[in-house]
Design an enzyme around this catalytic site. Structure first.
Site, mmCIF file in Angstrom:
data_model
loop_
_atom_site.group_PDB
_atom_site.id
_atom_site.type_symbol
_atom_site.label_atom_id
_atom_site.label_comp_id
_atom_site.label_asym_id
_atom_site.label_seq_id
_atom_site.Cartn_x
_atom_site.Cartn_y
_atom_site.Cartn_z
ATOM 1 N N HIS A 24 1.234 -1.398 -0.283
ATOM 2 C CA HIS A 24 0.202 -0.231 0.254
ATOM 3 C C HIS A 24 1.177 1.763 0.084
ATOM 4 C CE1 HIS A 24 0.406 1.575 3.895
ATOM 5 N NE2 HIS A 24 0.285 0.635 4.827
ATOM 6 N N ASP A 33 5.339 3.048 7.300
ATOM 7 C CA ASP A 33 3.839 1.974 7.198
ATOM 8 C C ASP A 33 3.120 3.496 5.672
ATOM 9 O OD1 ASP A 33 1.558 1.302 7.000
ATOM 10 O OD2 ASP A 33 1.339 1.938 9.108
ATOM 11 N N GLU A 40 -5.817 1.223 1.820
ATOM 12 C CA GLU A 40 -4.694 0.507 3.028
ATOM 13 C C GLU A 40 -5.297 1.008 4.615
ATOM 14 O OE1 GLU A 40 -2.592 -1.620 5.291
ATOM 15 O OE2 GLU A 40 -1.956 -0.052 5.288
#
Length: 494
Positions: free
Chosen positions: A277, A289, A328
């Site tokens: 993602h 992330d 996501e």
């Protein structure tokens, strides 16, 4: 990687929001069948030798630069994400790929009021977190008596937890755990509850739950702490307790996009799908992330473009499809949209899915998704073939003398929609907000008692807070898996 929101076996299939976007193609002509192809180990070896953390770091630096120029984040539906998607798209196009966008709608929740007040002689307010995409209460709040859902191994998950007639016109108090927030909310609504309050099963903070879209918010829903939930439960067992739930939340529609690219050559009925993602949370730039997984895929895709053709101009035996998912962090919306718009044949043509989400955590553990359920934790084994994917990755790490351990398919990343449709899956990550144990620290290094990523979902998830050693290891894992499966699916029995 989103916060824990729903379990893998309960992941709902979203209705198709748009017509299927034709997958892009690139590079070379179709190769011979894998069973007759001599290059299985050569391509994997060349990709592993070709990718480096230094090479992929330039993509991380670009994602950081984009976030810095766009309010500090790259969240879905924002200019930061649009610029990130354009960077991936244009970089692959320059390398010879034909790349397409897949647009879809998302919603953004803006909470204006979130309050729970216990009414009575000792009126008091409770710490409250409105669920994402909850329905708002009437102006001034919703006052009603509490009704207690049964607490068992699956609290508030089915109709049996709501005795007939006991919840009509009341607010359901439900303990967190075992099923999705959507399932709890719908069960409470079906029993006649006007609203639902979910109390936590651990910790000292309110439950921060939510739904995938405003359509799931059928009654006002919010979370409170474990201590407050237990206190309300005890009081309601002695007599009627009335509370006022006051929620005001605005839902704003936006458009975002996935980026999809695939090889021209290779069998279209033996697709090797690989995804990460691209979006961050609004609170930070999302460099671990999941800039890390996105950068890793991008670098491997570029190397595949360089190494994917032999002297006769033939490419890999199997079609390789790369995907950079959006939204996501809002509940796997990009990958769910992608899978939902596939026909049954298109789903069947995907031989496997590899997922890479958070692969450079600053206090890392090398996790490999537990395809065979050998750890016997949580959700069980993945679809047939998942065990072999885990074995391939574990074998590669063993050969490199890299310690590793299993991680449950808990539904927190983009493998979820693929698994839900029977597609074998696997991949790696290096940890999110979980706490590293002393045993893990002794095997993997780092700090026991500290999170794998102390900057998870925060402004500190930036270029300064990465473990580039872990990043390099996982780049090699991606390269090895892509190179191997691009040439042969024999280990999957195909």
């Amino acid at each position: 990687m989103p916060a824990i929101r729903h379990r893998r076996r309960s992941i709902p299939a979203l209705a198709a929001l748009a017509a299927a976007v034709a997958a892009p193609v690139l590079l070379t002509a179709t190769a011979a069948p894998a069973s007759a192809h001599p290059r299985e180990s050569r391509l994997a070896k060349e990709l592993v030798e070709g990718v480096t953390a230094r090479g992929a770091y330039r993509h991380l630096a670009k994602f950081q630069q984009i976030a810095d120029a766009n309010g500090g984040n790259r969240a879905a539906g924002t200019p930061g994400h649009a610029a990130s998607a354009a960077y991936v798209h244009d970089t692959l196009k320059k390398a010879g790929y034909q790349v397409s966008y897949q647009d879809f709608d998302i919603y953004e929740a803006h909470t204006k009021t979130e309050r729970t007040t216990v009414l009575g002689p000792d009126t008091r307010d409770l710490a409250t977190a409105a669920f994402t995409f909850t329905k708002s209460t009437p102006a001034g709040g919703l006052a009603a008596p509490l009704a207690l859902a049964r607490v068992d191994e699956t609290p508030g998950c089915d109709a049996a937890d709501y005795p007939a007639g006991a919840f009509a016109g009341k607010i359901a108090l439900v303990k967190r755990g075992a099923c999705t927030f959507v399932e709890k909310e719908k069960a409470a609504a079906a029993a006649g509850a006007l609203g639902v309050i979910v109390y936590n099963h651990s910790g000292t903070t309110p439950v921060r739950g939510g739904f995938s879209s405003p359509a799931d918010g059928v009654i006002p829903s919010a979370g409170i702490t474990l201590a407050d939930g237990e206190a309300l439960t005890a009081a309601a067992a002695q007599g009627e307790v009335t509370v006022r739930l006051d929620l005001d939340q605005e839902h704003v529609k936006k458009t975002t996009r996935n980026v999809i690219a695939e090889t021209r050559g290779g069998r279209s009925d033996r697709v090797v799908a690989v995804g990460a993602h691209l979006d961050s949370v609004p609170e930070g730039p999302g460099i671990n992330d999941n800039g890390s997984g996105s950068a890793g895929l991008l670098e491997v895709a570029l190397k595949l473009a360089e190494e994917g053709a032999d002297k006769k101009g033939k490419g890999p035996a199997n079609k390789v499809r790369f995907a950079w998912w959006s939204a996501e962090e809002l509940g796997l919306l990009g990958s769910e949209h992608y899978v939902a718009q596939l026909s049954q044949k298109q789903k069947k043509d995907i031989a496997l899915y590899l997922n890479f989400d958070m692969i450079a955590s600053p206090n890392p553990v090398q996790f490999v998704y537990d395809g065979d359920n050998s750890d016997n934790v949580g959700e069980g084994a993945g679809p047939a073939g998942s065990a072999q994917i885990e074995a391939l990755i574990n074998g590669f790490l063993d050969k490199k003398h890299k310690p590793h351990e299993g991680s449950d398919f808990d539904g927190r990343s983009d493998y979820g929609p693929f698994i839900a449709n029977g597609i074998p899956a696997g991949g790696t990550f290096t940890g999110a907000e979980g706490i590293k144990t002393a045993e893990q620290a002794s095997r993997h290094g780092g700090t026991a008692g500290a999170p794998y990523d102390p900057n998870y979902h925060g402004a500190g998830d930036n270029l300064k807070n990465l473990d580039l050693g872990a990043f390099d290891t996982n780049l090699d894992v991606i390269a090895h898996a892509v190179g191997t499966y691009a040439e042969s699916l024999r280990s999957l029995g195909k």
